[in-house]
Design a protein around this motif. Structure first.
Motif, PDB file in Angstrom:
ATOM      1  N   UNK A  42       9.676   7.352  -6.489  1.00  0.00           N
ATOM      2  CA  UNK A  42       9.660   6.117  -7.186  1.00  0.00           C
ATOM      3  C   UNK A  42      10.895   4.983  -6.906  1.00  0.00           C
ATOM      4  N   UNK A  43      12.139   5.712  -6.796  1.00  0.00           N
ATOM      5  CA  UNK A  43      12.967   4.982  -6.017  1.00  0.00           C
ATOM      6  C   UNK A  43      12.577   4.544  -4.604  1.00  0.00           C
ATOM      7  N   UNK A  44      11.928   5.186  -3.796  1.00  0.00           N
ATOM      8  CA  UNK A  44      11.511   4.854  -2.321  1.00  0.00           C
ATOM      9  C   UNK A  44      10.588   3.608  -2.530  1.00  0.00           C
ATOM     10  N   UNK A  45       9.532   3.633  -3.484  1.00  0.00           N
ATOM     11  CA  UNK A  45       8.664   2.682  -3.629  1.00  0.00           C
ATOM     12  C   UNK A  45       9.375   1.505  -3.984  1.00  0.00           C
ATOM     13  N   UNK A  46      10.324   1.417  -4.938  1.00  0.00           N
ATOM     14  CA  UNK A  46      11.101   0.428  -5.510  1.00  0.00           C
ATOM     15  C   UNK A  46      11.918  -0.254  -4.591  1.00  0.00           C
ATOM     16  N   UNK A  47      12.524   0.593  -3.493  1.00  0.00           N
ATOM     17  CA  UNK A  47      13.325  -0.021  -2.356  1.00  0.00           C
ATOM     18  C   UNK A  47      12.547  -0.696  -1.152  1.00  0.00           C
ATOM     19  N   UNK A  69       0.888  -1.256   0.006  1.00  0.00           N
ATOM     20  CA  UNK A  69       0.048  -0.108  -0.039  1.00  0.00           C
ATOM     21  C   UNK A  69       0.903   1.247   0.068  1.00  0.00           C
ATOM     22  N   UNK A  70       1.967   1.248   0.467  1.00  0.00           N
ATOM     23  CA  UNK A  70       2.722   2.369   0.708  1.00  0.00           C
ATOM     24  C   UNK A  70       3.373   2.727  -0.751  1.00  0.00           C
ATOM     25  N   UNK A  71       3.858   1.663  -1.233  1.00  0.00           N
ATOM     26  CA  UNK A  71       4.774   1.737  -2.470  1.00  0.00           C
ATOM     27  C   UNK A  71       3.607   2.010  -3.411  1.00  0.00           C
ATOM     28  N   UNK A 111       3.978   5.582  -5.691  1.00  0.00           N
ATOM     29  CA  UNK A 111       3.891   5.857  -7.024  1.00  0.00           C
ATOM     30  C   UNK A 111       2.839   6.627  -7.434  1.00  0.00           C
ATOM     31  N   UNK A 112       1.673   6.674  -6.976  1.00  0.00           N
ATOM     32  CA  UNK A 112       0.570   7.375  -7.109  1.00  0.00           C
ATOM     33  C   UNK A 112       1.036   9.102  -7.026  1.00  0.00           C
ATOM     34  N   UNK A 113       1.673   9.237  -5.756  1.00  0.00           N
ATOM     35  CA  UNK A 113       1.992  10.596  -5.595  1.00  0.00           C
ATOM     36  C   UNK A 113       3.178  10.935  -6.448  1.00  0.00           C
ATOM     37  N   UNK A 114       3.944  10.346  -7.085  1.00  0.00           N
ATOM     38  CA  UNK A 114       4.783  10.713  -8.142  1.00  0.00           C
ATOM     39  C   UNK A 114       4.193  10.895  -9.343  1.00  0.00           C
ATOM     40  N   UNK A 115       3.218  10.087  -9.667  1.00  0.00           N
ATOM     41  CA  UNK A 115       2.430  10.465 -11.035  1.00  0.00           C
ATOM     42  C   UNK A 115       1.546  11.690 -10.751  1.00  0.00           C
ATOM     43  N   UNK A 116       1.033  11.871  -9.521  1.00  0.00           N
ATOM     44  CA  UNK A 116       0.279  13.258  -9.438  1.00  0.00           C
ATOM     45  C   UNK A 116       1.100  14.457  -9.510  1.00  0.00           C
ATOM     46  N   UNK A 117       2.349  14.223  -9.157  1.00  0.00           N
ATOM     47  CA  UNK A 117       3.286  15.664  -8.764  1.00  0.00           C
ATOM     48  C   UNK A 117       3.581  16.159 -10.197  1.00  0.00           C
ATOM     49  N   UNK A 130      22.109   1.940   0.232  1.00  0.00           N
ATOM     50  CA  UNK A 130      21.612   2.992  -0.448  1.00  0.00           C
ATOM     51  C   UNK A 130      22.649   4.178  -0.698  1.00  0.00           C
ATOM     52  N   UNK A 131      22.380   5.178  -1.861  1.00  0.00           N
ATOM     53  CA  UNK A 131      23.450   6.059  -1.894  1.00  0.00           C
ATOM     54  C   UNK A 131      24.228   6.742  -0.889  1.00  0.00           C
ATOM     55  N   UNK A 132      23.343   7.529   0.017  1.00  0.00           N
ATOM     56  CA  UNK A 132      23.996   8.027   1.171  1.00  0.00           C
ATOM     57  C   UNK A 132      25.121   7.202   2.155  1.00  0.00           C
TER      58      UNK A 132
END
Length: 191
Positions: free
Chosen positions: A108-113, A77-79, A83-89, A171-173
């Motif tokens: 999208x990176x967070x959702x995929x993670x 549900x969070x992912x 993804x919806x937030x990314x599409x809406x932005x 992750x990157x950091x």
């Protein structure tokens, strides 16, 4: 889940800790009161036998996989919401600015993670659960050295811990911090 999907405050930490530790305490005390702790093959746990097999599933494997189901639902549900937030932005901004694109990329990176954690769980616990189901169905397998060896080799807690560290820690950091630390160490050794 509460913050991202439901858009409301999370339950209190006191409630969550009480629920988690209370349930774990009760499930740990059941074998004590039924005098079921003892030799369980390669280690000390809930004894072998029909009663022990039932208790293993009631006190460990069923809550373990129920927890997986609940967590899988929350991760899904969070992912999906991210993804919806990314599409809406992109739709709400009316343009494709660099800032919007970066925000979409982060979401999208967070959702995929998030997809890695349920996968790590299944890989970590499937073999041991399968072995316990097999031993419950065929009690003669409880004394199998091969199954005991595989059970020890496939310790779910170890693999889940290592998998979570790799999924979270690569992750990157974190990789940048490790690279910086490594270069500092190499620099000090060369002096």
């Amino acid at each position: 889940y509460c913050s991202v999907v439901l858009q409301k405050a999370s339950p209190s930490r006191w409630f969550m800790h009480s629920l988690t530790w209370g349930l774990c305490s009760v499930l740990s005390l059941v074998p004590i009161f039924t005098k079921s702790y003892g030799d369980a093959g390669p280690w000390c746990w809930i004894r072998d036998g029909t009663h022990g097999s039932i208790l293993r599933f009631v006190c460990f494997y069923i809550p373990l996989w129920m927890g997986f189901g609940i967590n899988f639902f929350f991760y899904f549900m969070v992912a999906r919401t991210l993804r919806r937030y990314a599409a809406m932005s992109d739709v709400e901004s009316g343009n494709s600015s660099k800032e919007t694109t970066q925000q979409q990329h982060r979401l999208l990176k967070m959702a995929n993670h998030l997809q890695w954690y349920p996968l790590i769980f299944v890989v970590s616990w499937a073999a041991n659960t399968f072995i316990r189901v097999l031993q419950a169905i065929h009690p003669a397998y409880s004394s199998s050295f091969t199954l005991a060896f595989i059970h020890v080799l496939c310790d779910g807690t170890f693999y889940q811990s290592v998998g979570n560290v790799l999924a979270y820690g690569l992750n990157g950091p974190v990789r940048r911090e490790w690279a910086q630390l490594w270069s500092t160490i190499k620099e000090k050794r060369s002096l």
